[in-house]
Design an enzyme around this catalytic site. Structure first.
Site, PDB file in Angstrom:
ATOM      1  N   LYS A   1       4.888   1.571   1.793  1.00 16.76           N
ATOM      2  CA  LYS A   1       5.015   0.728   0.610  1.00 16.76           C
ATOM      3  C   LYS A   1       6.422   0.685   0.009  1.00 16.76           C
ATOM      4  O   LYS A   1       6.851  -0.343  -0.502  1.00 16.76           O
ATOM      5  CB  LYS A   1       4.011   1.166  -0.457  1.00 16.76           C
ATOM      6  CG  LYS A   1       2.586   0.929   0.002  1.00 16.76           C
ATOM      7  CD  LYS A   1       1.592   1.272  -1.080  1.00 16.76           C
ATOM      8  CE  LYS A   1       0.179   1.071  -0.548  1.00 16.76           C
ATOM      9  NZ  LYS A   1      -0.850   1.251  -1.558  1.00 16.76           N
TER      10      LYS A   1
ATOM     11  N   GLU B   1       5.159   3.391 -10.177  1.00 18.60           N
ATOM     12  CA  GLU B   1       5.608   2.132 -10.767  1.00 18.60           C
ATOM     13  C   GLU B   1       4.933   1.887 -12.107  1.00 18.60           C
ATOM     14  O   GLU B   1       3.958   2.543 -12.455  1.00 18.60           O
ATOM     15  CB  GLU B   1       5.408   0.953  -9.802  1.00 18.60           C
ATOM     16  CG  GLU B   1       3.981   0.670  -9.478  1.00 18.60           C
ATOM     17  CD  GLU B   1       3.818  -0.396  -8.377  1.00 18.60           C
ATOM     18  OE1 GLU B   1       4.783  -0.701  -7.658  1.00 18.60           O
ATOM     19  OE2 GLU B   1       2.714  -0.915  -8.255  1.00 18.60           O
TER      20      GLU B   1
ATOM     21  N   HIS C   1      -9.618   1.732  -8.558  1.00 20.67           N
ATOM     22  CA  HIS C   1      -8.761   0.971  -7.657  1.00 20.67           C
ATOM     23  C   HIS C   1      -9.396   0.706  -6.311  1.00 20.67           C
ATOM     24  O   HIS C   1      -8.715   0.443  -5.329  1.00 20.67           O
ATOM     25  CB  HIS C   1      -7.400   1.652  -7.487  1.00 20.67           C
ATOM     26  CG  HIS C   1      -6.733   1.839  -8.803  1.00 20.67           C
ATOM     27  ND1 HIS C   1      -6.093   0.814  -9.459  1.00 20.67           N
ATOM     28  CD2 HIS C   1      -6.690   2.898  -9.628  1.00 20.67           C
ATOM     29  CE1 HIS C   1      -5.664   1.264 -10.620  1.00 20.67           C
ATOM     30  NE2 HIS C   1      -6.017   2.513 -10.747  1.00 20.67           N
TER      31      HIS C   1
ATOM     32  N   ARG D   1      -2.711  -5.012   8.588  1.00 21.40           N
ATOM     33  CA  ARG D   1      -3.939  -4.762   9.358  1.00 21.40           C
ATOM     34  C   ARG D   1      -4.982  -5.761   8.896  1.00 21.40           C
ATOM     35  O   ARG D   1      -4.757  -6.512   7.960  1.00 21.40           O
ATOM     36  CB  ARG D   1      -4.441  -3.338   9.080  1.00 21.40           C
ATOM     37  CG  ARG D   1      -4.626  -3.090   7.588  1.00 21.40           C
ATOM     38  CD  ARG D   1      -5.119  -1.679   7.307  1.00 21.40           C
ATOM     39  NE  ARG D   1      -4.842  -1.275   5.938  1.00 21.40           N
ATOM     40  CZ  ARG D   1      -5.614  -1.535   4.895  1.00 21.40           C
ATOM     41  NH1 ARG D   1      -6.718  -2.233   5.049  1.00 21.40           N
ATOM     42  NH2 ARG D   1      -5.294  -1.116   3.681  1.00 21.40           N
TER      43      ARG D   1
END
Lengths: 385, 178
Positions: A4, A88, A123, A180
């Site tokens: 990421k 973040e 999440h 993916r």
């Protein structure tokens, strides 16, 4: 691109909007604290090699950061063999919108529209739909182009997904790219009529994409309901057991993807998903109606599942209006399962009935002295008397 | 024989729910329940695939016994579970009495909600815990699950060690109310 932090750097170079955060992986809890203090709380810690909501923690206050950092790195190491996490700014109540990408080895990249994945807990996505009720054709075009740009910037080929956070003012920021096929890909297949797995194989063989962006049309509306072995009434905790029986309705609007059957055992070693129910309709309204019917006829005996949750979602008026975001579960849907007024009464009856029947049966059971097995002295005594 | 025949008649049973609601059934074996002042017959069905259901007000209610331990039942109706203990009028009375006696000085056991591995223990014997505070991290289904205390009190005992595997319902920690 699966990593990421590297992906974010590339996105920044190509002018795709991003959220503030750590420039790369965070070394330790102390560094996490420093960065979090500089960008402000809340912040989110995410596994760099992650996905599926694992290795992800929201930190609301400075005092929690050390504990959350440890949880996130442990989970990341365990789930992805890589303990790296990054940090973040955490956008409150965004929508989670992702674009399906197909790219071949000859530089052709198309998007197959978006998936709306805002209904989540911890999440983790619980259901998805395509298209999203939040996107106008103009916004779809803009976000789709951004997704294509990111894909081109890394010369990626195969199927991929570019994830965005969409704020309430329709501004969006790049979150990550999944290199993916994803769990929720069937909704895209239902509205585009394109078999993504087939395309992945053709691309891997070196073939060119058989269609252009213009030729890709979204038809109707599709939902995917994730059926997980989870106890919705206890905060979605995993529910283990044996699937004694499973049965679902069949029709041309319905697709069920599953790897379980009667007798399958749900163990703690794999994640909790047992089936996906995908429903297609001409409109969102129609697709919801067909979903309700299909969920009512989806029966699983032996374990607790998220089916009652799906029913609760479909009854919620804001969900029906398409008016929801990632806070849907925590703020909007107060009761996470659908209950009918006489449910408890009928359950109570069934419990007492079963209990009474068992006591009754035990008393009627004949004594098997004839086949000579397992006769205890107590039975013999009774028998002889 | 006379004794057995007498027992076969179903006697009054009470389902006590986990939220302390009671449901009385005079003759559960006869499948008749009192509903809004009327006696209503209940028909139990089993479909060819082996699912049990009741038709109630023209709707199907799918039924499943999820857990059964002596008189403890967890029944699922259309995907939603309900927990009960099945009591006789006498056992209910006794239960209520015992609860009253035990109330003040009780300690609460925190048990593993699922099988898994203990990744971390955040409390020590003799330490204080607050309601909602995480006390143990249990790994199962590839997730690290925080197990929190549902009461405020003092840790009486810790029955597990870091790295240990536990089964469902294994005792993890005892907390003395306070």
């Amino acid at each position: 691109m699966g990593h990421k932090t590297i992906a974010k750097e590339l996105a920044r170079k190509h002018g795709v909007p991003l959220l503030g955060g750590s420039p790369g992986s965070v070394r330790d809890a102390e560094e996490a604290r420093k960065i979090a203090n500089s960008i402000g709380y809340p912040v989110i810690l995410k596994a760099a090699a992650g996905g599926g909501g694992r290795g992800m923690r929201v930190v609301e206050r400075e005092k929690d950061i050390e504990r959350m950092f440890t949880l996130a790195t442990n989970e990341a190491a365990k789930a992805f063999n890589n303990p790296d996490v990054f940090l973040e700014r955490f956008v409150r109540e965004p929508r989670h919108i992702e674009f399906q990408i197909l790219a071949d080895q000859h530089g052709n990249v198309v998007h197959l529209g978006e998936r709306e994945c805002s209904v989540q807990r911890k999440h983790q996505k619980l259901l998805e739909e395509s298209p999203s009720p939040a996107l106008s054709p103009a916004l779809r075009k803009k976000m789709g182009e951004a997704a294509i740009n990111i894909t081109k910037s890394v010369n990626y080929y195969s199927a991929g997904t570019v994830e965005f956070l969409l704020d309430s003012d329709n501004s969006f920021s790049f979150m990550e790219m999944n290199t993916r096929i994803q769990v929720e890909h069937p909704v895209t297949e239902m509205v585009t009529g394109i078999d993504l797995i087939e395309q992945m194989i053709l691309i891997a063989e070196g073939q060119k994409l058989p269609f252009t962006q213009k030729e890709i049309k979204l038809k109707g509306w599709a939902f995917e309901w994730r059926i997980n072995a989870e106890d919705v009434q206890s905060g979605f905790s995993p529910s283990l057991g044996t699937i004694e029986k499973i049965s679902w309705p069949e029709s041309e609007n319905i697709r069920v993807d599953t790897g379980v059957r009667d007798g399958s055992v749900i163990t703690p070693y794999y994640d909790s998903m047992i089936a996906k129910l995908i429903v297609h309709g001409e409109t969102r309204e129609k697709a919801m109606q067909l979903s309700s019917q299909a969920i009512r006829k989806f029966w699983i005996k032996g374990t607790k599942t998220t089916l009652a949750f799906c029913r609760a979602v479909l009854q919620n008026s804001n969900f029906r209006k398409g008016n929801f975001n990632t806070s849907f579960l925590s703020k909007e849907l107060k009761i996470h399962y659908h209950n009918e007024p006489d449910d408890a009464l009928l359950a109570a009856f069934f419990a007492t009935y079963d209990y009474a029947r068992e006591i009754n049966e035990n008393e009627e059971k004949p004594l098997h002295t004839e086949n000579g097995k397992a006769i205890t002295p107590w039975v013999l005594k009774k028998r002889l008397r | 024989m006379a004794r057995a025949a007498k027992k076969k008649q179903s006697t009054k049973l009470i389902a006590l729910s986990s939220t302390n609601k009671t449901y009385e059934f005079k003759k559960p074996l006869e499948k008749r329940i009192k509903y809004q002042g009327k006696e209503v017959d209940i028909k139990l069905h089993e479909d060819p695939k082996g699912f049990s259901y009741i038709v109630w007000k023209n709707k199907k209610y799918m039924l499943d016994v999820i857990e059964k331990k002596q008189n403890r039942y967890t029944i699922m109706v259309n995907g939603v579970w309900h927990s009960f203990t099945v009591e006789t009028p006498v056992s209910l009375k006794r239960k209520r009495y015992l609860e009253q006696q035990a109330d003040s000085s009780a300690s609460v056991s925190i048990e593993a909600p699922m099988p898994g591995k203990i990744v971390d223990i955040m409390v020590e014997e003799g330490g204080e815990v607050k309601e909602g505070e995480p006390i143990i991290i249990l790994e199962a289904m590839k997730m690290q699950n925080e197990i929190t205390s549902h009461i405020t009190g003092i840790v009486k005992s810790v029955s597990v060690k870091k790295g240990e595997s536990v089964m469902k319902d294994d005792l993890l920690i005892e907390i003395k109310k306070g």
